[in-house]
Write an enzyme that holds these catalytic residues in place. Structure first.
Site, PDB file in Angstrom:
ATOM      1  N   LYS A  33     -29.895 -76.181  -3.232  1.00 56.43           N
ATOM      2  CA  LYS A  33     -30.989 -76.485  -4.168  1.00 56.43           C
ATOM      3  C   LYS A  33     -31.174 -77.984  -4.328  1.00 56.43           C
ATOM      4  O   LYS A  33     -32.247 -78.452  -4.698  1.00 56.43           O
ATOM      5  CB  LYS A  33     -30.680 -75.879  -5.542  1.00 56.43           C
ATOM      6  CG  LYS A  33     -30.534 -74.393  -5.584  1.00 56.43           C
ATOM      7  CD  LYS A  33     -30.173 -73.918  -6.982  1.00 56.43           C
ATOM      8  CE  LYS A  33     -28.813 -73.290  -7.013  1.00 56.43           C
ATOM      9  NZ  LYS A  33     -28.470 -72.686  -8.301  1.00 56.43           N
ATOM     10  N   LYS A  58     -16.854 -82.968  -5.924  1.00 55.01           N
ATOM     11  CA  LYS A  58     -17.970 -83.316  -6.808  1.00 55.01           C
ATOM     12  C   LYS A  58     -17.742 -84.626  -7.547  1.00 55.01           C
ATOM     13  O   LYS A  58     -18.681 -85.364  -7.831  1.00 55.01           O
ATOM     14  CB  LYS A  58     -18.233 -82.174  -7.799  1.00 55.01           C
ATOM     15  CG  LYS A  58     -18.792 -80.932  -7.115  1.00 55.01           C
ATOM     16  CD  LYS A  58     -19.182 -79.854  -8.106  1.00 55.01           C
ATOM     17  CE  LYS A  58     -19.821 -78.679  -7.373  1.00 55.01           C
ATOM     18  NZ  LYS A  58     -20.221 -77.589  -8.275  1.00 55.01           N
ATOM     19  N   LYS A 105     -24.677 -76.614   4.200  1.00 51.76           N
ATOM     20  CA  LYS A 105     -25.105 -75.400   3.496  1.00 51.76           C
ATOM     21  C   LYS A 105     -26.516 -75.571   2.945  1.00 51.76           C
ATOM     22  O   LYS A 105     -26.906 -76.673   2.541  1.00 51.76           O
ATOM     23  CB  LYS A 105     -24.155 -75.104   2.332  1.00 51.76           C
ATOM     24  CG  LYS A 105     -22.875 -74.397   2.745  1.00 51.76           C
ATOM     25  CD  LYS A 105     -22.040 -74.038   1.540  1.00 51.76           C
ATOM     26  CE  LYS A 105     -22.656 -72.924   0.739  1.00 51.76           C
ATOM     27  NZ  LYS A 105     -21.790 -72.445  -0.366  1.00 51.76           N
TER      28      LYS A 105
END
Length: 354
Positions: A220, A115, A217
């Protein structure tokens, strides 16, 4: 007390719309774990600040996750549903764990590396310390079991390391305070206050991938809404997204081996299997040799059958925010009482005056 009381804890971040991957990978497991377990399910709004500092509608996102929990079948009367920020003891214990944990441990976290990317110096301190807060989320209730996916296993191992270091560092304080129990970790006897958290892995977790790219994956954050099925999608949207889902020109194989090297086909078969509570082998026994023009409509029918009741109940709940807020308030009060009992012990063990 001769052993730690079993307690299941887990949470979901309020960052955008929940999708099919969240439901199959997490929420459906939460529902199943209610049977015979003491469960605490949390909307982890403090964690959400590490992903996005400023939210346009954080209250709405928190309510949406709570609505998804309840619409999917979690009983907020028998168990606890609340939002993390309503229980300040999470942050209090997280600070103590920040002092227990080592920087080297945090720097090794794969999720932080992913991240933070190459610009690690510009990452927030909260992102680095995320696993300490996760450990506090679980251990402020002295949780013993956590349902986890592959991406959280390393964080759970770190929670065990933090608990173990606290227990060892404060072992004599724990004993003098009359808290804790004798446990054995490996071959080592320890007088422990915090339990060694165990992962709950209920069979192979369905790994739901993007409908536009079977190697990624379902997320959102994907800019394309066609990449995911949101829990609030209506029947028309579900049908459109599955019809437009990326596939290859070949038909479905008769055996699972035939899905290798075909990520999109593997993903759609996996979604059908998860929704139907079947194995991929069973799905291919029914649809093997057929084209996607036959399989996709069947997947649409199944997805609508499973998701429509959840979607309808979520919409009903979110139309009455006072009901959702009352559930969260009640859950927060019950969670605070449990968390404060732990923190009173922790303050005594450390030696704080209060």
């Amino acid at each position: 007390m001769t052993e730690f009381k079993e307690l299941v804890f887990s949470g979901v971040q309020p960052t955008g719309n929940l999708h099919l991957g969240n439901y199959l990978g997490a929420i459906r497991k939460f529902v199943a774990l209610q049977e015979g377990n003491d469960c605490i399910y949390c909307v982890v709004d403090l964690h959400s600040l590490t992903a996005q500092l400023v939210h346009d509608d954080l209250p709405g996102q928190i309510r949406s996750i709570a609505a998804a929990f309840i619409a999917s079948g979690i009983d907020p009367k028998k168990h606890i549903v609340f939002n993390q920020s309503a229980v300040p003891q999470h942050a209090e214990l997280a600070w103590i764990f920040n002092c227990v944990a080592r920087i080297g441990w945090m720097n090794r976290m794969t999720q932080f590396k992913d991240k933070a990317g190459k610009d690690r110096e510009n990452a927030s301190l909260g992102l680095l310390a995320y696993p300490s807060l996760m450990a506090a989320d679980i251990l402020v209730y002295r949780g013993t079991h956590v349902p986890v996916g592959d991406d959280q296993k390393q964080h759970l191992e770190l929670a065990r390391d933090i608990a173990m270091k606290f227990n060892l560092d404060y072992q004599e304080h724990i004993r003098r305070a009359g808290r804790g129990i004798d446990i054995t970790v490996g071959d080592e006897p320890v007088h422990a206050y915090f339990p060694m958290v165990e992962p709950l892995i209920e069979g192979p977790a369905p790994r739901v991938m993007s409908l536009r790219d079977g190697t990624k994956k379902m997320s959102k954050s994907d800019p394309s809404d066609l990449s995911r099925i949101n829990l609030l999608d209506d029947e028309e949207a579900i049908s459109k997204k599955i019809r437009k889902a990326k596939t290859d020109p070949d038909g479905l194989p008769s055996e699972v081996e035939g899905l290798k090297g075909r990520p999109e086909a593997d993903n759609l078969v996996g979604i059908y299997a998860a929704l139907a509570d079947k194995t991929k082998t069973e799905v291919l026994a029914e649809f093997g040799g057929q084209q996607f023009s036959v399989f996709k409509p069947a997947l649409v029918d199944l997805a609508v059958q499973v998701l429509s009741p959840i979607t309808g109940e979520m919409r009903r709940l979110m139309d009455d925010t006072s009901h959702i807020d009352a559930i969260l308030r009640n859950g927060g009060e019950r969670a605070r009482a449990r968390a404060e009992a732990t923190m009173k012990d922790v303050r005594d063990i450390i030696g704080f005056l209060y």
